[in-house]
Design a protein around this motif. Structure first.
Motif, PDB file in Angstrom:
ATOM      1  N   LEU A  84       0.828  -1.204   0.000  1.00 20.98           N
ATOM      2  CA  LEU A  84       0.000   0.000   0.000  1.00 20.98           C
ATOM      3  C   LEU A  84       0.866   1.259   0.000  1.00 20.98           C
ATOM      4  N   GLU A  85       1.951   1.229   0.761  1.00 15.18           N
ATOM      5  CA  GLU A  85       2.847   2.385   0.820  1.00 15.18           C
ATOM      6  C   GLU A  85       3.514   2.663  -0.526  1.00 15.18           C
ATOM      7  N   ARG A  86       3.682   1.621  -1.323  1.00 14.03           N
ATOM      8  CA  ARG A  86       4.327   1.774  -2.629  1.00 14.03           C
ATOM      9  C   ARG A  86       3.336   2.129  -3.733  1.00 14.03           C
ATOM     10  N   SER A  87       2.057   2.127  -3.399  1.00 11.17           N
ATOM     11  CA  SER A  87       1.032   2.432  -4.399  1.00 11.17           C
ATOM     12  C   SER A  87       0.865   3.943  -4.553  1.00 11.17           C
ATOM     13  N   SER A  88       0.006   4.332  -5.476  1.00 12.14           N
ATOM     14  CA  SER A  88      -0.209   5.753  -5.755  1.00 12.14           C
ATOM     15  C   SER A  88      -0.961   6.429  -4.613  1.00 12.14           C
ATOM     16  N   PHE A  89      -0.898   7.752  -4.611  1.00 12.84           N
ATOM     17  CA  PHE A  89      -1.596   8.527  -3.584  1.00 12.84           C
ATOM     18  C   PHE A  89      -3.096   8.273  -3.645  1.00 12.84           C
ATOM     19  N   LEU A  90      -3.640   8.143  -4.853  1.00 12.27           N
ATOM     20  CA  LEU A  90      -5.076   7.916  -5.019  1.00 12.27           C
ATOM     21  C   LEU A  90      -5.495   6.580  -4.409  1.00 12.27           C
ATOM     22  N   LYS A  91      -4.717   5.529  -4.663  1.00 12.70           N
ATOM     23  CA  LYS A  91      -5.051   4.215  -4.109  1.00 12.70           C
ATOM     24  C   LYS A  91      -4.976   4.227  -2.586  1.00 12.70           C
ATOM     25  N   GLN A  92      -3.988   4.914  -2.053  1.00  9.19           N
ATOM     26  CA  GLN A  92      -3.862   5.001  -0.600  1.00  9.19           C
ATOM     27  C   GLN A  92      -5.054   5.737   0.009  1.00  9.19           C
ATOM     28  N   ALA A  93      -5.475   6.813  -0.646  1.00 11.53           N
ATOM     29  CA  ALA A  93      -6.607   7.596  -0.142  1.00 11.53           C
ATOM     30  C   ALA A  93      -7.895   6.782  -0.190  1.00 11.53           C
ATOM     31  N   LEU A  94      -8.105   6.042  -1.280  1.00 10.00           N
ATOM     32  CA  LEU A  94      -9.304   5.208  -1.406  1.00 10.00           C
ATOM     33  C   LEU A  94      -9.318   4.108  -0.356  1.00 10.00           C
ATOM     34  N   PHE A  95      -8.152   3.512  -0.126  1.00  5.25           N
ATOM     35  CA  PHE A  95      -8.066   2.446   0.872  1.00  5.25           C
ATOM     36  C   PHE A  95      -8.397   2.982   2.263  1.00  5.25           C
ATOM     37  N   LYS A  96      -7.817   4.117   2.623  1.00  4.57           N
ATOM     38  CA  LYS A  96      -8.045   4.685   3.955  1.00  4.57           C
ATOM     39  C   LYS A  96      -9.513   5.043   4.168  1.00  4.57           C
ATOM     40  N   LYS A  97     -10.142   5.593   3.130  1.00  9.07           N
ATOM     41  CA  LYS A  97     -11.550   5.977   3.256  1.00  9.07           C
ATOM     42  C   LYS A  97     -12.441   4.742   3.386  1.00  9.07           C
ATOM     43  N   ALA A  98     -12.189   3.735   2.561  1.00  4.66           N
ATOM     44  CA  ALA A  98     -12.983   2.506   2.619  1.00  4.66           C
ATOM     45  C   ALA A  98     -12.749   1.770   3.935  1.00  4.66           C
TER      46      ALA A  98
END
Length: 210
Positions: free
Chosen positions: A105-119
């Motif tokens: 997750l840390e190596r993924s894009s900012f968008l993916k990290q934001a979506l993961f945190k919100k979900a």
């Protein structure tokens, strides 16, 4: 000193009085079935008392029991092959899963990290609300001086999380073969963070015994 009879009796008692059956089990196709066979993978040494007891539970229940073909480094591959319905764990394995997913997750894009945190936050809110319901039921049972069984108030079906969160978490259950709905961990304490992470990401009921 524990002997074989002690282990057999503990396994039988655990199977009959603690691991309650679902009232209306459903298979992977969503069809109701009269009974469910549990699939479990054993990765601890055969002499380990924790695994010996749980193997006894499987035998008493007529479940299917598989064994890893190598080290714990290939554990997830074996889990996917067997398509387990119940995951027998120790905290060390949960921590490895947590660390592996967190690193990706840390190596993924900012968008993916934001979506993961919100979900994740949305699921965590529902998860904690479900825990409060179970705690209230236990408290009511205690006040009424009745003795509840540990899984009496746990619906073993997966939680019906918001559909929007499925876009983020749909792939996680497939890492465990797609059928796992309950996990049991023991032999060492488990951190709340790791326990919540496992339950929420894989949408399973995690039971801790120590």
């Amino acid at each position: 000193m524990l002997n074989h009879s002690n282990v057999c009796w503990a396994a039988y008692a655990l199977n009959k009085t603690r691991l309650l059956k679902e009232e209306h089990p459903v298979n992977s196709l969503g069809q109701q079935i009269t009974d469910r066979q549990e699939f479990v993978l054993s990765f601890l040494p055969l002499a380990h008392i924790y695994m010996r007891s749980l193997q006894g539970v499987q035998i008493c229940d007529g479940g299917a029991l598989g064994y890893i073909h190598g080290s714990t480094n290939t554990l997830l591959a074996d889990v996917q092959e067997l398509r387990i319905t119940a995951f027998i764990l120790v905290p060390r394995i949960i921590q490895k899963v947590y660390d592996g997913i967190s690193t990706k997750l840390e190596r993924s894009s900012f968008l993916k990290q934001a979506l993961f945190k919100k979900a994740y936050a949305a699921r965590l809110k529902m998860f904690k609300a479900e825990l409060i319901k179970i705690q209230k039921q236990f408290l009511t049972s205690y006040n009424n001086k009745t003795t509840p069984k540990p899984l009496q108030f746990v619906n073993q079906a997966r939680l019906n999380y918001q559909k929007t969160t499925n876009l983020v978490f749909n792939q996680f259950p497939k890492m465990l073969g797609g059928r796992c709905r309950i996990a049991v961990t023991g032999s060492a304490p488990l951190s709340q963070t790791h326990g919540e992470f496992m339950s929420i990401c894989f949408n399973l009921h995690l039971i801790e015994g120590f």
